[in-house]
Scaffold this motif. Structure first.
Motif, PDB file in Angstrom:
ATOM      1  N   ASP A 197      64.925  58.965  22.499  1.00 36.27           N
ATOM      2  CA  ASP A 197      64.899  58.677  24.000  1.00 36.27           C
ATOM      3  C   ASP A 197      65.271  59.777  25.054  1.00 36.27           C
ATOM      4  O   ASP A 197      64.690  60.319  25.874  1.00 36.27           O
ATOM      5  CB  ASP A 197      65.581  57.370  24.272  1.00 36.27           C
ATOM      6  N   LYS A 198      66.362  60.529  24.568  1.00 30.87           N
ATOM      7  CA  LYS A 198      67.135  61.293  25.444  1.00 30.87           C
ATOM      8  C   LYS A 198      65.902  62.889  25.295  1.00 30.87           C
ATOM      9  O   LYS A 198      65.830  63.317  26.287  1.00 30.87           O
ATOM     10  CB  LYS A 198      68.210  61.802  24.992  1.00 30.87           C
TER      11      LYS A 198
ATOM     12  N   PRO B  48      71.537  68.518  20.137  1.00 33.16           N
ATOM     13  CA  PRO B  48      71.965  67.639  20.692  1.00 33.16           C
ATOM     14  C   PRO B  48      73.663  67.684  20.659  1.00 33.16           C
ATOM     15  O   PRO B  48      73.926  67.604  19.605  1.00 33.16           O
ATOM     16  CB  PRO B  48      71.613  66.491  20.071  1.00 33.16           C
TER      17      PRO B  48
ATOM     18  N   ILE C  54      74.940  59.815  17.454  1.00 27.63           N
ATOM     19  CA  ILE C  54      73.728  59.371  18.432  1.00 27.63           C
ATOM     20  C   ILE C  54      72.861  58.728  17.457  1.00 27.63           C
ATOM     21  O   ILE C  54      72.413  59.212  16.392  1.00 27.63           O
ATOM     22  CB  ILE C  54      73.220  60.627  19.080  1.00 27.63           C
TER      23      ILE C  54
ATOM     24  N   GLY D 284      63.132  62.151  27.428  1.00 36.51           N
ATOM     25  CA  GLY D 284      63.553  62.206  28.984  1.00 36.51           C
ATOM     26  C   GLY D 284      63.744  63.641  29.309  1.00 36.51           C
ATOM     27  O   GLY D 284      63.410  64.121  30.312  1.00 36.51           O
ATOM     28  N   GLY D 285      64.060  64.500  28.471  1.00 39.18           N
ATOM     29  CA  GLY D 285      64.488  65.993  28.681  1.00 39.18           C
ATOM     30  C   GLY D 285      62.734  66.714  28.970  1.00 39.18           C
ATOM     31  O   GLY D 285      62.876  67.345  29.960  1.00 39.18           O
TER      32      GLY D 285
ATOM     33  N   ALA E 164      74.015  67.807  27.808  1.00 39.34           N
ATOM     34  CA  ALA E 164      73.428  66.367  28.292  1.00 39.34           C
ATOM     35  C   ALA E 164      73.470  65.108  27.577  1.00 39.34           C
ATOM     36  O   ALA E 164      73.410  64.086  27.907  1.00 39.34           O
ATOM     37  CB  ALA E 164      72.222  66.694  28.980  1.00 39.34           C
ATOM     38  N   PHE E 165      73.314  65.579  26.240  1.00 37.49           N
ATOM     39  CA  PHE E 165      73.424  64.424  25.310  1.00 37.49           C
ATOM     40  C   PHE E 165      74.727  63.672  25.314  1.00 37.49           C
ATOM     41  O   PHE E 165      74.670  62.419  25.039  1.00 37.49           O
ATOM     42  CB  PHE E 165      73.123  65.134  23.890  1.00 37.49           C
ATOM     43  N   THR E 166      75.809  64.344  25.526  1.00 40.59           N
ATOM     44  CA  THR E 166      77.097  63.755  25.518  1.00 40.59           C
ATOM     45  C   THR E 166      77.982  63.833  26.578  1.00 40.59           C
ATOM     46  O   THR E 166      78.931  62.980  26.729  1.00 40.59           O
ATOM     47  CB  THR E 166      77.809  64.503  24.227  1.00 40.59           C
TER      48      THR E 166
ATOM     49  N   THR F  55      68.178  56.629  20.588  1.00 35.92           N
ATOM     50  CA  THR F  55      68.792  57.208  21.689  1.00 35.92           C
ATOM     51  C   THR F  55      68.333  58.611  21.422  1.00 35.92           C
ATOM     52  O   THR F  55      68.157  59.097  22.604  1.00 35.92           O
ATOM     53  CB  THR F  55      70.434  57.202  21.620  1.00 35.92           C
TER      54      THR F  55
ATOM     55  N   HIS G 288      71.341  71.429  28.565  1.00 36.01           N
ATOM     56  CA  HIS G 288      70.423  70.470  27.945  1.00 36.01           C
ATOM     57  C   HIS G 288      71.269  69.979  26.745  1.00 36.01           C
ATOM     58  O   HIS G 288      71.188  68.658  26.413  1.00 36.01           O
ATOM     59  CB  HIS G 288      69.151  71.318  27.418  1.00 36.01           C
TER      60      HIS G 288
END
Length: 250
Positions: free
Chosen positions: A12-13, A139, A5, A16-17, A175-177, A9, A172
């Motif tokens: 950003d994730k 992540p 990652i 967003g979380g 959710a990254f992948t 990114t 959580h």
């Protein structure tokens, strides 16, 4: 499996979380304890400016306090340091969290501070609502998140109360992948040990999903079967903040 990652990114994730957490908390605040044992059917009027209200909720300020301890004392900070921070903080606490505060001053320290013998709120959602940051820190590594959640969760919870945080952090982290919501929920389910009531409740949600039930029908089935299980000793009426039930809602 190795996943790469980029830093942009990742940033950003994680952002967003946190945004999702704060929006969700501020969106739900007006409904809290307004629909006990029934579905909330009124419309919820939400505007972006209300996101600031999230910082006044224990869903946010407790985990920010736990993160502060980690910043000051490192990743291997002892459980008692986290309990001390909650015990001496000036903000209000409830249920399992306030009991671990009381336990600190009675010299009952983790992991005993979260055990049912010393904390009647062991199965409540306290750790579940304050464990998000662990998933953000891991992540694509739900097993690593699981280990950290197991360590942190026993400060104030036990059993299903710890599994609630394990479940959320797995979601959580995955959710990254994950490529779909279904994959996400499968990872969250499979991280909970088979044979536990927590896992059985999640499997009941899966069964309802596979049967093609509507959300409302699924909710009612879960409420009928599990709504009176492991109730918080302080809530009367139909209120239930049991961690596995609320994970079923998720």
């Amino acid at each position: 499996q190795q996943v790469t990652i980029s830093k942009d990114t990742l940033k950003d994730k994680i952002a967003g979380g946190w945004a999702g957490k704060m929006i969700g908390v501020s969106y739900g605040v007006p409904t809290e304890f307004k629909a006990l044992g029934k579905m909330y059917e009124d419309s919820i009027h939400w505007t972006p400016v209300r996101v600031k209200d999230a910082l006044w909720e224990d869903d946010l300020y407790v985990q920010l306090t736990l993160m502060d301890v980690m910043d000051k004392h490192g990743m291997q900070a002892e459980q008692k340091k986290y309990q001390e921070a909650l015990a001496t903080a000036g903000f209000r606490l409830w249920h399992a969290n306030v009991q671990t505060r009381k336990n600190y001053f009675d010299s009952i320290f983790p992991p005993q501070s979260g055990q049912p013998e010393f904390n009647l709120h062991a199965d409540d959602i306290d750790f579940q609502i304050e464990a998000d940051y662990i998933g953000f820190m891991c992540p694509g590594m739900p097993q690593t998140a699981n280990k950290m959640a197991d360590y942190m969760g026993h400060i104030m919870n036990y059993g299903d109360g710890v599994y609630g945080g394990v479940f959320v952090t797995a979601l959580h982290s995955a959710a990254f992948t994950a490529e779909s919501v279904e994959e996400l929920c499968r990872i969250g389910t499979e991280i909970i040990p088979e044979g536990t009531k927590f896992r059985m409740l999640l499997e009941d949600v899966w069964a309802s999903y596979r049967a093609g039930d509507s959300f409302a029908l699924c909710w009612q089935k879960i409420e009928n079967k599990w709504g009176n299980d492991d109730r918080c000793p302080e809530l009367c009426g139909h209120g239930n903040i049991d961690a596995k039930l609320n994970s079923g809602y998720v």
